[in-house]
Scaffold this motif. Sequence first.
Motif, mmCIF file in Angstrom:
data_model
loop_
_atom_site.group_PDB
_atom_site.id
_atom_site.type_symbol
_atom_site.label_atom_id
_atom_site.label_comp_id
_atom_site.label_asym_id
_atom_site.label_seq_id
_atom_site.Cartn_x
_atom_site.Cartn_y
_atom_site.Cartn_z
ATOM 1 N N ASP A 109 -42.698 -26.558 86.278
ATOM 2 C CA ASP A 109 -43.494 -27.726 86.673
ATOM 3 C C ASP A 109 -42.631 -28.752 87.394
ATOM 4 N N LEU A 110 -41.490 -29.042 86.814
ATOM 5 C CA LEU A 110 -40.592 -30.032 87.425
ATOM 6 C C LEU A 110 -40.122 -29.564 88.798
ATOM 7 N N ALA A 111 -39.805 -28.273 88.914
ATOM 8 C CA ALA A 111 -39.343 -27.740 90.199
ATOM 9 C C ALA A 111 -40.442 -27.826 91.251
ATOM 10 N N VAL A 112 -41.667 -27.443 90.865
ATOM 11 C CA VAL A 112 -42.786 -27.475 91.810
ATOM 12 C C VAL A 112 -43.121 -28.904 92.216
ATOM 13 N N LEU A 113 -43.259 -29.802 91.237
ATOM 14 C CA LEU A 113 -43.623 -31.182 91.547
ATOM 15 C C LEU A 113 -42.521 -31.888 92.328
ATOM 16 N N GLY A 114 -41.275 -31.563 92.012
ATOM 17 C CA GLY A 114 -40.171 -32.145 92.770
ATOM 18 C C GLY A 114 -40.176 -31.675 94.210
ATOM 19 N N ALA A 115 -40.412 -30.383 94.409
ATOM 20 C CA ALA A 115 -40.442 -29.835 95.769
ATOM 21 C C ALA A 115 -41.640 -30.352 96.555
ATOM 22 N N ALA A 116 -42.750 -30.639 95.840
ATOM 23 C CA ALA A 116 -43.951 -31.165 96.500
ATOM 24 C C ALA A 116 -43.934 -32.683 96.608
ATOM 25 N N LEU B 57 -42.679 -12.339 86.704
ATOM 26 C CA LEU B 57 -42.821 -13.780 86.486
ATOM 27 C C LEU B 57 -41.713 -14.556 87.184
ATOM 28 N N ALA B 58 -40.494 -14.040 87.137
ATOM 29 C CA ALA B 58 -39.378 -14.702 87.821
ATOM 30 C C ALA B 58 -39.624 -14.772 89.323
ATOM 31 N N VAL B 59 -40.162 -13.690 89.882
ATOM 32 C CA VAL B 59 -40.496 -13.684 91.311
ATOM 33 C C VAL B 59 -41.604 -14.694 91.589
ATOM 34 N N GLY B 60 -42.613 -14.748 90.709
ATOM 35 C CA GLY B 60 -43.709 -15.691 90.872
ATOM 36 C C GLY B 60 -43.251 -17.132 90.837
ATOM 37 N N ASN B 61 -42.270 -17.435 89.981
ATOM 38 C CA ASN B 61 -41.747 -18.801 89.894
ATOM 39 C C ASN B 61 -41.085 -19.221 91.203
ATOM 40 N N ILE B 62 -40.274 -18.332 91.763
ATOM 41 C CA ILE B 62 -39.585 -18.636 93.029
ATOM 42 C C ILE B 62 -40.600 -18.844 94.152
ATOM 43 N N VAL B 63 -41.612 -17.959 94.207
ATOM 44 C CA VAL B 63 -42.637 -18.080 95.242
ATOM 45 C C VAL B 63 -43.413 -19.383 95.086
ATOM 46 N N SER B 64 -43.704 -19.782 93.845
ATOM 47 C CA SER B 64 -44.436 -21.028 93.595
ATOM 48 C C SER B 64 -43.668 -22.238 94.100
ATOM 49 N N VAL B 65 -42.365 -22.261 93.835
ATOM 50 C CA VAL B 65 -41.540 -23.393 94.269
ATOM 51 C C VAL B 65 -41.452 -23.428 95.800
ATOM 52 N N ILE B 66 -41.448 -22.260 96.437
ATOM 53 C CA ILE B 66 -41.405 -22.206 97.909
ATOM 54 C C ILE B 66 -42.718 -22.717 98.506
ATOM 55 N N TYR B 67 -43.832 -22.414 97.845
ATOM 56 C CA TYR B 67 -45.136 -22.879 98.329
ATOM 57 C C TYR B 67 -45.264 -24.406 98.258
ATOM 58 N N ALA B 68 -44.596 -25.047 97.271
ATOM 59 C CA ALA B 68 -44.783 -26.481 97.020
ATOM 60 C C ALA B 68 -44.479 -27.352 98.240
ATOM 61 N N PRO B 69 -43.311 -27.235 98.871
ATOM 62 C CA PRO B 69 -43.070 -28.061 100.068
ATOM 63 C C PRO B 69 -43.998 -27.722 101.230
#
Length: 433
Positions: free
Chosen positions: A394-401, A202-214
């Motif tokens: 959510d905040l990390a993903v939306l902020g990055a996007a 899950l920790a790996v998935g979170n990092i990958v998700s935030v990288i995908y956002a931008p």
Amino acid sequence: MEKLRSVKFYGVDLPVFLVFAVIVLVSCYMEIVPNQLIGAVACMFTIGILLGEIGERIPIWNTYCGGGALLAFFVCGFLSYKGLLPECVVNNANGWMNEYSFLNLFISFLIVGSLLGLDRNMLIRSSSLFLPTILAGVVGSMVFGAIGGMIFGKDPMYVITSYVLPIMGGGAGAGAIPMAQVYADVTGEDPSAYLSFALAILAVGNIVSVIYAPILNVIASVFPKLSGNGELMKRADKAVKTEEKAKIAVTMDDVGAGIFLTGAFFVLSQLMAKKILPSIMGVSIPNFAYLIILATFANIFNLIPERLKAGAQKCQQFCANKLVWIQMVGVGVAIIDFNVMLSVFSLQNLIIVILIVGGGIVGSALFGAFVGFYPVESAITAGLCMSNMGGAGDLAVLGAAKRMNLISYAQISSRIGGAMILLIASVVFTFVK
């Protein structure tokens, strides 16, 4: 000294916290903290607050790596793995997580409070289009994950249960932890190894998700027709909007009522799972699945007064925002297997996770476009906000996007989407007995 007083740990002035933290920690190493609920409160809160507050203040880590909750989990797991924790801390952590069954209470607060706390009209309207879009993202992640597993010689069902479900489950506190309990209830297996692997992946998935956002934000700028610049639906008149409700001043009576309500819902779900309808068409339905169903129906049919909903939500907010640090101390000490944790970090696992998160993006984007959503916004909310670590993710993903105005949809993904994954898990786990 004045500057130190302005810093607060868990709402406590830093000098005051440090004095009592030193007293508790020294007492732990002197092995004089009793193995009782009050002893567990003292040592676990001290360790959890200390690591949680530090984790929330470390740059990059606090935004992209899970903040205080994950720091508490990793540090305590590592110290336990190395045998560096006092025996009384280990005993109290085991008592907190197992003997006192506080984990069931924690999970129940999260489920009941979050489902009752959602606006009723949003809950009804979101189920028509947005929830199927979430499911399409989950299907996409399963398909891509299974393909990734086959590339590396892994059984597709194993990839779905151990990789996809934890990643898409809405975070640690409301996702991976209760999922491990569902796993234990359905399969009868020890949940420790499953949870150890699930939290790490899950920790790996979170990092990958935030990288995908931008990356999605760049796609939106290159192909503007794919994006609504922060608007999900192509026709604004169909947009899901939360109706403004009069703010309720939550009293101590309301909080007490919320605690009672949570306990009553748990017993009702236990009654359904054990006596009234333990299985449907041969598929076992665990108590937490019933808890989700009952709380959702209670909100949709407006069976609970608003003040009681507000009290239950206040309990949920405390668990999700603060108590999760303490729970992660218990998970790190008493539940996880650090040997399994260390085995997760490999190139092939990283590639599988990238495919899983990418599958969620593709599935939610395609289905979203079909029902009238902008593909980029659909991929961000129904895809990435499912594969991150809940609220902070959510905040990390939306902020990055650069799409923070989509927070209401992100919350639906984290709360309702995560609950849906628990329901799916309760069915899928029956095939891995």
